[in-house]
Write an enzyme that holds these catalytic residues in place. Structure first.
Site, PDB file in Angstrom:
ATOM      1  N   ASN A  49      66.831  22.030  42.993  1.00 29.41           N
ATOM      2  CA  ASN A  49      67.075  22.652  41.688  1.00 29.41           C
ATOM      3  C   ASN A  49      67.071  21.582  40.596  1.00 29.41           C
ATOM      4  OD1 ASN A  49      69.527  21.856  42.959  1.00 29.41           O
ATOM      5  ND2 ASN A  49      70.739  23.145  41.600  1.00 29.41           N
ATOM      6  N   GLU A  81      68.236  21.307  36.703  1.00 23.73           N
ATOM      7  CA  GLU A  81      68.952  21.960  35.606  1.00 23.73           C
ATOM      8  C   GLU A  81      68.552  21.349  34.261  1.00 23.73           C
ATOM      9  OE1 GLU A  81      73.138  21.984  36.688  1.00 23.73           O
ATOM     10  OE2 GLU A  81      72.725  23.518  38.224  1.00 23.73           O
ATOM     11  N   CYS A 137      65.383  26.980  40.221  1.00 20.66           N
ATOM     12  CA  CYS A 137      65.949  26.854  41.562  1.00 20.66           C
ATOM     13  C   CYS A 137      65.039  26.036  42.483  1.00 20.66           C
ATOM     14  CB  CYS A 137      66.111  28.232  42.194  1.00 20.66           C
ATOM     15  SG  CYS A 137      67.230  29.335  41.338  1.00 20.66           S
ATOM     16  N   GLU A 143      63.992  26.737  45.458  1.00 23.52           N
ATOM     17  CA  GLU A 143      62.963  27.524  46.150  1.00 23.52           C
ATOM     18  C   GLU A 143      61.716  27.690  45.295  1.00 23.52           C
ATOM     19  OE1 GLU A 143      66.118  28.200  45.654  1.00 23.52           O
ATOM     20  OE2 GLU A 143      67.031  29.212  47.365  1.00 23.52           O
ATOM     21  N   CYS A 190      68.346  33.303  45.515  1.00 26.20           N
ATOM     22  CA  CYS A 190      68.681  34.263  44.461  1.00 26.20           C
ATOM     23  C   CYS A 190      67.578  35.317  44.360  1.00 26.20           C
ATOM     24  CB  CYS A 190      68.879  33.549  43.127  1.00 26.20           C
ATOM     25  SG  CYS A 190      67.342  33.088  42.300  1.00 26.20           S
ATOM     26  N   CYS A 236      64.135  34.158  43.072  1.00 25.90           N
ATOM     27  CA  CYS A 236      63.367  33.397  44.062  1.00 25.90           C
ATOM     28  C   CYS A 236      62.817  34.310  45.147  1.00 25.90           C
ATOM     29  CB  CYS A 236      64.223  32.286  44.660  1.00 25.90           C
ATOM     30  SG  CYS A 236      64.545  30.969  43.466  1.00 25.90           S
TER      31      CYS A 236
HETATM   32  N1  THU Z   1      70.112  27.676  42.636  1.00 26.09           N
HETATM   33  C1  THU Z   1      69.080  27.380  43.489  1.00 26.09           C
HETATM   34  O1  THU Z   1      68.539  26.259  43.472  1.00 26.09           O
HETATM   35  N2  THU Z   1      68.652  28.356  44.336  1.00 26.09           N
HETATM   36  C2  THU Z   1      69.176  29.611  44.415  1.00 26.09           C
HETATM   37  O2  THU Z   1      68.656  30.453  45.113  1.00 26.09           O
HETATM   38  C3  THU Z   1      70.381  29.926  43.655  1.00 26.09           C
HETATM   39  C4  THU Z   1      70.772  28.955  42.600  1.00 26.09           C
HETATM   40  C5  THU Z   1      70.551  26.651  41.681  1.00 26.09           C
HETATM   41  C6  THU Z   1      70.297  26.965  40.238  1.00 26.09           C
HETATM   42  C7  THU Z   1      71.370  26.206  39.547  1.00 26.09           C
HETATM   43  O3  THU Z   1      70.925  24.884  39.321  1.00 26.09           O
HETATM   44  C8  THU Z   1      72.517  26.153  40.535  1.00 26.09           C
HETATM   45  O4  THU Z   1      71.951  26.493  41.793  1.00 26.09           O
HETATM   46  C9  THU Z   1      73.654  27.107  40.229  1.00 26.09           C
HETATM   47  O5  THU Z   1      73.227  28.385  40.024  1.00 26.09           O
END
Ligand code: THU
Length: 131
Positions: A42, A44, A53, A55, A85, A88
């Site tokens: 991920n 940010e 994310c 994925e 999520c 994704c």
């Molecule tokens: N996140 C992912 O990388 N994958 C997911 O399927 C759910 C959320 C990340 C996004 C964000 O940087 C952090 O987790 C919190 O939501």
């Protein structure tokens, strides 16, 4: 390709997560039909909504490198296995509705497996646009 190798790739990718705002690190390793593995973490952003994310990073890297068919994805996150999520799931489903989703924790110890079609039933796919 052994499942254990894919899991290790996801755990390693998680180490590159850029998550200063949520402190939630995710890693993914996507196995293409031709045997290539594409990893993601991920990423940010100070403008929070621009975060992506792990994925989707893995999937977009793969598609941009010419891969179109996928067998499995390993996802490594926190204290226990976590599911991808909804966004994704939808993006992965575009290319691989029957993808094997291997969910694990930050160490790659506890493992849970589901088909993507179980995690995203009645998915909206390319076929829906065909009229
Ligand atoms: N996140 C992912 O990388 N994958 C997911 O399927 C759910 C959320 C990340 C996004 C964000 O940087 C952090 O987790 C919190 O939501």
């Amino acid at each position: 390709m052994r499942e254990r190798d894919l899991i290790e790739e996801a755990v390693k990718a998680r180490g590159n997560a850029y998550a200063p705002y949520s402190n939630f690190q995710g890693g993914a390793a996507l196995l293409a039909a031709d045997g290539r593995i594409f990893t993601g973490c991920n990423v940010e952003n100070a403008s929070y909504g621009l975060t992506i994310c792990a994925e989707r990073v893995a999937l977009f890297k793969a598609v941009s490198e010419g891969a179109r068919e996928f067998k499995a994805i390993a996802i490594a996150c926190g204290a226990g296995p976590c599911a991808p999520c909804g966004a994704c799931r939808q993006v992965l489903s575009e290319f691989a509705p029957d993808l094997l989703v291997i969910m694990t924790d930050a160490q790659g110890k506890e493992i849970r497996r589901e088909k993507l079609s179980t995690l995203l039933p009645l998915a909206f796919g390319p076929g829906e646009l065909a009229g």
